[in-house]
Design an enzyme around this catalytic site. Structure first.
Site, PDB file in Angstrom:
ATOM      1  N   GLU A   1     -10.082 -74.210 174.897  1.00 12.09           N
ATOM      2  CA  GLU A   1      -9.576 -75.359 175.637  1.00 12.09           C
ATOM      3  C   GLU A   1     -10.146 -75.493 177.047  1.00 12.09           C
ATOM      4  OE1 GLU A   1      -5.344 -75.786 173.246  1.00 12.09           O
ATOM      5  OE2 GLU A   1      -5.295 -75.365 175.389  1.00 12.09           O
ATOM      6  N   GLU A  39      -5.642 -75.045 166.409  1.00 15.86           N
ATOM      7  CA  GLU A  39      -4.250 -74.903 166.848  1.00 15.86           C
ATOM      8  C   GLU A  39      -3.494 -76.174 166.511  1.00 15.86           C
ATOM      9  OE1 GLU A  39      -3.424 -73.869 170.911  1.00 15.86           O
ATOM     10  OE2 GLU A  39      -4.969 -72.316 170.966  1.00 15.86           O
TER      11      GLU A  39
END
Length: 444
Positions: free
Chosen positions: A167, A352
Site C-alpha cells: 500500500e 486484502e
C-alpha cells in the site's frame, strides 16, 4: 457461505493475510525501534497510546496460528517481514535472531502446505532511517535494496511470491500529507517526495530480486473507489483528482512509467530534481498485481482549501466499524479497470479484503454474520469480474487475527479469529468456520 471453491477456477488461490508489526510482538527477538514505536509514544496519535510491543505474540505462537490457517483450508499465507527485525538500524549489522525467525516461519508454512506470499515492507520503518528523513530521503531506494538482498538471499528460494511494499498510498500520502500514520507529517513537499521515493524503492527491490534469479514478483496497491458526491462538474473533477492521487499515481508509475497529469498539477513543483529519470527503474516488469480493497469515498470540491481542494462527504451505504462504506461493486470495477488500463493479461490477486467490527465472545463463541455477509458479497464480485474476463487468480481475507490496527490501537477487529488481548487466547469466529466450510472438502 453460499460460494465455495467450486464457484472459482480450479487453480484459484485462497489465502489469508497479516502483517509483522500488527501481530508479531515487536519487543521480542532483538528487533530495532521503528517509527511506529515513536509515533505511538507521542500523545494523541494512537488510541490509548497502544503500540505493537506484544501485539498477538505471533513471534512465539506462530505454529498455533499457522495451524489455524491450514485447518481452514487456505492455500497460501500472506505475511510481511519487518525491516527493523532484520536490520535494527535499517542498515549495517544483521540481527541473526530476526532472520532465523523468518526462516523458521517460512519452513512452518511449507510444512503445512501453505504457499508463502511475502511482503518486504508493511509500514514499520526503522527509527534510525526515519532520523535521516525516511521516505523523504532519496537514498532510501538503496537502503531498501540492501535490505531486500539480505532477506531474499536467505529466504527467496522458498517464496511463492514477493511484493516489495504494501500500500504505497498509505506509506506516502496518508503518512506524509494527512499525517494519520507514522511518521505523522502534514507537508505537501514531504508527501510528493515520499510518493516518488516509495516507488523508486519498489523498483530497486524488484531489480535486486531479479538479480537473485527470482520470479513471482508483484506490486500491492490499495485502491479506493472515488465517487463524485453529486452531479456537479466541480465534484466530478475533485473525484478524478482523488482517484489520481489514491489509485492512478502508483499504478501509473509502476505499470506505465508515468504519473497522471491531474496529480502532477499539484505535486510536480515538490518532486525531487530529475524525477523523470527514475521512471524506467520504477516501472520494472512485474509478474502479478495485487489489489487491497475495502471501501469507496464520496468526493466533493472544496474551493476554499489548497490543492487538492477536495472534501470527503459521508455516504448513505451501510458502514463497517471503521466507518467505511460497504461497496462490493467497487472491487469488481477495479479488477476490470486494472486489467483493461494497466496490467492486461497479468495475473491479479485480491491481496486484502475484509471488515472491522465490534466482535465479542458470548458463551464461548464469537458470531459475526456481518463479516460472513461482507465476504460473500465481495467474493461474488470477484467471481463476476472473472466471468467478465479479468485474470483474477486469488483472494486473501484480511485478516487472520484481530490485531494492532495502527492508530486505532486494538479497538478495531478485522480477524477471522478473535484474540483476547489480555490472555492472547485465540477463538475462531463464525466467519472462520464459514470460510473453512467453503474451502475444505465440503466446498469442493
Amino acid at each position: 457461505m453460499k460460494l465455495t471453491r467450486k464457484d472459482f477456477p480450479e487453480d484459484f488461490i485462497f489465502g489469508t493475510a497479516t502483517s509483522s508489526y500488527q501481530i508479531e510482538g515487536h519487543a521480542f527477538g532483538s528487533a530495532g525501534r521503528t517509527h511506529w514505536d515513536d509515533y505511538a509514544a507521542t500523545p494523541g496519535n494512537v488510541s490509548r497510546a497502544e503500540d505493537g510491543g506484544r501485539a498477538c505474540d505471533h513471534y512465539h505462537r506462530y505454529p498455533e496460528d499457522l495451524d489455524l490457517v491450514a485447518a481452514a483450508g487456505f492455500d497460501a499465507y500472506r505475511f510481511s517481514i519487518s525491516w527493523a527485525r532484520v536490520l535494527p538500524d535499517g542498515r549495517g549489522a544483521v540481527n541473526a535472531e530476526g532472520l532465523d525467525y523468518y526462516d523458521r516461519l517460512t519452513d512452518a508454512m511449507l510444512e503445512r502446505g501453505l504457499a508463502p506470499y511475502a511482503t518486504l515492507y508493511h509500514w514499520e520503518l526503522p527509527s534510525a532511517l526515519a532520523d535521516l528523513g525516511g521516505w523523504r530521503n532519496g537514498d532510501i531506494g538503496d537502503w531498501f535494496a540492501d535490505y531486500t538482498e539480505i532477506v531474499m538471499t536467505r529466504l527467496g528460494d522458498r517464496m511463492a511470491t514477493v511484493a516489495p511494499i504494501n500500500e504505497p498510498w498509505c506509506v506516502a500520502w496518508l503518512s506524509h500529507f494527512m499525517g494519520l500514520q507514522a511518521p505523522g507529517i502534514r507537508d505537501i513537499r514531504a508527501a510528493a517526495r515520499a510518493m516518488h521515493h516509495v516507488l523508486l524503492a519498489h523498483g530497486r527491490a524488484t531489480q535486486v530480486m531479479r538479480g537473485l534469479g527470482m520470479d513471482g514478483l508483484g506490486g500491492v496497491f490499495n485502491l479506493e473507489w472515488s465517487n463524485p458526491a453529486d452531479d456537479s462538474e466541480a465534484s466530478r473533477l475533485a473525484a478524478a483528482r482523488y482517484d489520481g492521487i489514491y489509485n492512478r499515481w502508483f499504478m501509473g508509475g509502476v505499470f506505465k512509467g508515468e504519473y497522471p497529469a491531474i496529480v502532477l498539477e499539484g505535486l510536480e513543483p515538490h518532486l525531487p530534481s530529475g524525477w523523470q529519470d527514475d521512471m524506467a527503474l520504477i516501472s520494472q516488469p512485474l509478474d502479478w498485481c495485487g489489489i487491497n480493497y475495502y471501501t469507496r469515498k464520496n468526493i466533493a470540491a472544496d474551493p476554499r482549501a489548497p490543492w487538492p481542494s477536495l472534501a470527503d462527504v459521508p455516504g448513505v451505504l451501510p458502514k463497517t466499524y471503521m466507518d467505511w462504506e460497504i461497496y462490493p461493486e467497487g472491487l469488481h470495477d477495479f479488477l476490470i479497470r486494472t486489467a483493461r488500463e494497466y496490467t492486461g493479461d497479468l495475473p491479479l490477486y485480491v491481496t486484502e479484503n475484509g471488515m472491522a467490527a465490534h466482535d465479542d465472545i458470548m458463551a464461548g463463541e464469537c458470531r459475526d454474520p456481518h463479516r460472513i455477509d461482507y465476504y460473500e458479497k465481495h467474493l461474488s464480485q470477484v467471481a463476476r469480474a472473472i466471468a467478465g474476463g479479468a485474470p483474477v487468480k486469488g483472494y486473501f481475507a484480511w485478516s487472520l487475527l484481530d490485531n494492532y490496527e495502527w492508530s486505532f490501537g486494538y479497538d478495531k477487529r478485522f480477524g477471522l479469529v478473535h484474540v483476547d488481548f489480555d490472555t492472547l487466547a485465540r477463538t475462531p469466529k463464525g466467519s472462520y468456520h464459514a470460510m473453512k466450510a467453503a474451502l475444505t472438502e465440503a466446498g469442493r
